[in-house]
Write an enzyme that holds these catalytic residues in place. Sequence first.
Site, PDB file in Angstrom:
ATOM      1  CG  ASP A 121      -1.985   1.284   1.313  1.00 16.42           C
ATOM      2  OD1 ASP A 121      -2.448   1.653   0.140  1.00 16.42           O
ATOM      3  OD2 ASP A 121      -2.553   1.345   2.226  1.00 16.42           O
ATOM      4  CD  GLU A 142      -0.413   5.865  -3.794  1.00 15.64           C
ATOM      5  OE1 GLU A 142       0.047   6.121  -2.686  1.00 15.64           O
ATOM      6  OE2 GLU A 142      -0.972   4.810  -3.947  1.00 15.64           O
ATOM      7  CG  ASP A 150      -8.156   4.526   0.271  1.00 14.31           C
ATOM      8  OD1 ASP A 150      -8.096   3.301   0.538  1.00 14.31           O
ATOM      9  OD2 ASP A 150      -7.486   5.515   0.773  1.00 14.31           O
TER      10      ASP A 150
HETATM   11  C1  GLC Z   1      -5.042   3.155   2.718  1.00 13.79           C
HETATM   12  C2  GLC Z   1      -5.304   2.396   1.678  1.00 13.79           C
HETATM   13  C3  GLC Z   1      -6.645   1.337   2.763  1.00 13.79           C
HETATM   14  C4  GLC Z   1      -6.142   0.948   4.143  1.00 13.79           C
HETATM   15  C5  GLC Z   1      -5.522   2.109   4.875  1.00 13.79           C
HETATM   16  C6  GLC Z   1      -4.914   1.734   6.314  1.00 13.79           C
HETATM   17  O1  GLC Z   1      -5.870   4.280   2.900  1.00 13.79           O
HETATM   18  O2  GLC Z   1      -5.689   2.278   0.471  1.00 13.79           O
HETATM   19  O3  GLC Z   1      -6.989   0.388   1.890  1.00 13.79           O
HETATM   20  O4  GLC Z   1      -6.997   0.196   4.988  1.00 13.79           O
HETATM   21  O5  GLC Z   1      -4.525   2.977   4.018  1.00 13.79           O
HETATM   22  O6  GLC Z   1      -3.921   1.008   6.112  1.00 13.79           O
END
Ligand code: GLC
Length: 723
Positions: A318, A321, A430
Amino acid sequence: MKKTKLSFITTLYRFGIPFETDATVFNKKDLAFEDCEKIVYFTLNKKENKTILSLKLNTKDRVYGLGETLGPLNKRGKVYRLYATDDPVHTPEKDSLYGSHPFIIISNKFGFFIDYPGEIIFDICYTKFDEMKIEINSNNFDLYIFDTKNDIEIIQEYLKLTGKPYIPPKWAFGYQQCRWSYPDAKTIQEIAYTFRGKNIPCDAIYMDIDYMENYKVFTVDSNKFPNFPEFVSNMKKLGFNLVPIIDPGVKIEDGYDVYEEGVKNGYFCKDKNNEYFVATVWPGYTHFPDFLNPEVREWWGEKYKLFTDLGITGFWNDMNEPSIFFVPKTLKEYLKKVDELKEKEVGLEFFMIKDEAINLSNRREYYKSFYHNTPQGIYSNDELHNLYGYYMTKATVEGFEKIIPNKRYLLLSRSSYAGHHRIATIWMGDNMSWWEHMLVNIRMLQSLNLSGFFYTGADIGGFGANSSPELVVRWMQLGVFSPLYRNHSALGTRHQEPWAFDEYIEDILRNTIKLRYALIPYLYSEFFRSIDNLTPFISPLFLYFDDEISKDIEDQFMVGASIMATPIIQPNANGRFVHLPENKWLYWKASKHNSRNIKVYNPGEYYIEANIDEVPIFIRENSLIALNEEEINYVNEKQITDLTVIGFVTDSAEFIYFEDDGETYDFNNGRFAKIKIQVNKIDNGYNYEIEKDESEDFESSVKRIKFEIYDENGQKYTEIVEL
Ligand code: GLC
């Protein structure tokens, strides 16, 4: 500008000296270029450090592609900025998301791919109704033109260039439960037991950031997980795969091994003063690993051993970017400004200060201020911005090749670049628990499939904002056809596990998930067929049907070659309008995987009914689907011995059932079985031809095929064939 012909269809135009991104699968070193002045289709306008390509379009030209972007399926009428951005609020006016997939199909004309990893802005008939204008923030890039009018051929050429789509393990076709967060072993176990206790199938539970010790990547909090290996093994015994989240930001903390190793070896990105760049993300102050450096990838990739040694093969990379909440210096400057206002009477300044707080995150200037040390030289992140997520994922995959060789993995990433589909996949980031975002989900599923991401999906039920029971039901029904079937929700929002509402809703969701499990033989077989043929698994109607209406449709889609999904995405609706192209269709109003409510439709426009507990499934004329009607708790619980084949056959139909071990790449060496099933209409019924194609060391587990074939009047014919 130079050009070289790569195939009968594809020409590569090279501008300047581009950065070799890794998007394509062939070695470009020995390509022979010839100088040229002109480029087909586009008008070229070179500026200092910018190149503008323009193209006139006819009123009815349709433009597809761009993978993970907002806006319509036909991309006309909007500006798209490819510059990886962590934006959690996907409202219609937004122009950037997490990924960059600069591949475009001008339907029935030609296609192209711009291999450039920095910012590209596509203005597709937004400023001028009949013009596409592409602004590339550089004079160094590769442009591939696929010169064929055949849309499928364009996609196939793009995939020959950038590689065959990635194949996850078979369990990844099962249902997956996520939430930010199930923070500890106890909570996760409770979730797991609830699934099994309530007889709701599920294959995976995700571990969001709270499993870590203070959000430190590659740690597991021992207070929350007192015996992590035993916990993982118990979950495995129950049939659950755990999928931990991995974030790139490494917490700056003395004594923390990942940080200390990174600092000692120079593995983090540096700023212009040769100091490690500091950004703030979940753990507080962090450094970013320089994944563009092969040595850093080697180091990072092996860290996943912490989990893979315990048998974990699912991960989500995650925040790559990379997302930056703020950099410490900028926050301080901002707080100083706020401080100065303390003693003043504040009016208009309030808005300024409010917006500035929001704009502290992900500023372009941050990305201009740190550097990558690549084998091709030193570049600012801004120049290669769209590659960070891909290279983090490449680090992961290069690690897997060593630590879990020949084992298939589920690997989602948030950010990605063209070619990422070859090594792993993405989820759509998200979204929100909004009805509008179901349509966004459907459009993106198709656009991503056109760009090679065959296995992908959105956060089902919506990530941000509170969901309603009806929204979750309809989204979970849509999810039956989403390759990645993952329900995820954010911290502080209403829970949306299948039992989060009441018993009535729970019952519907149980049946919906069971329907998905029943369909896995069809989905898995068709997924492999799509990969073999390099054609999208989830397809817009225009790839299959020639009529004018099909070209305008974006909320119905083909799943494999036999099923058309027509999800209900409107609240309080007991049905919807559908367009049934070309041939007759068999409508299965599926309230349960083992009960049929069937009706035959002629081609045309209809309002079809589907109550809250019914999933609309259209089966194409002269085609078959394969089901496993035996109830299972998870994909690999039992071998499939009995296949149910449902068909709508007015003449003849064929389906190829595919089976392998579901967890290795041995299918590449012939370890798989295929069962070719053919159904032909004869005078007073049907005849059935079955042909098995098995390798010496892989035998199909299927022993029996139960046929349930419908004719043009909807009359049912059954037959059981022992194999
Ligand atoms: C980011 C991710 C999401 C995750 C959150 C906490 O917003 O896109 O999927 O739950 O971080 O880690």
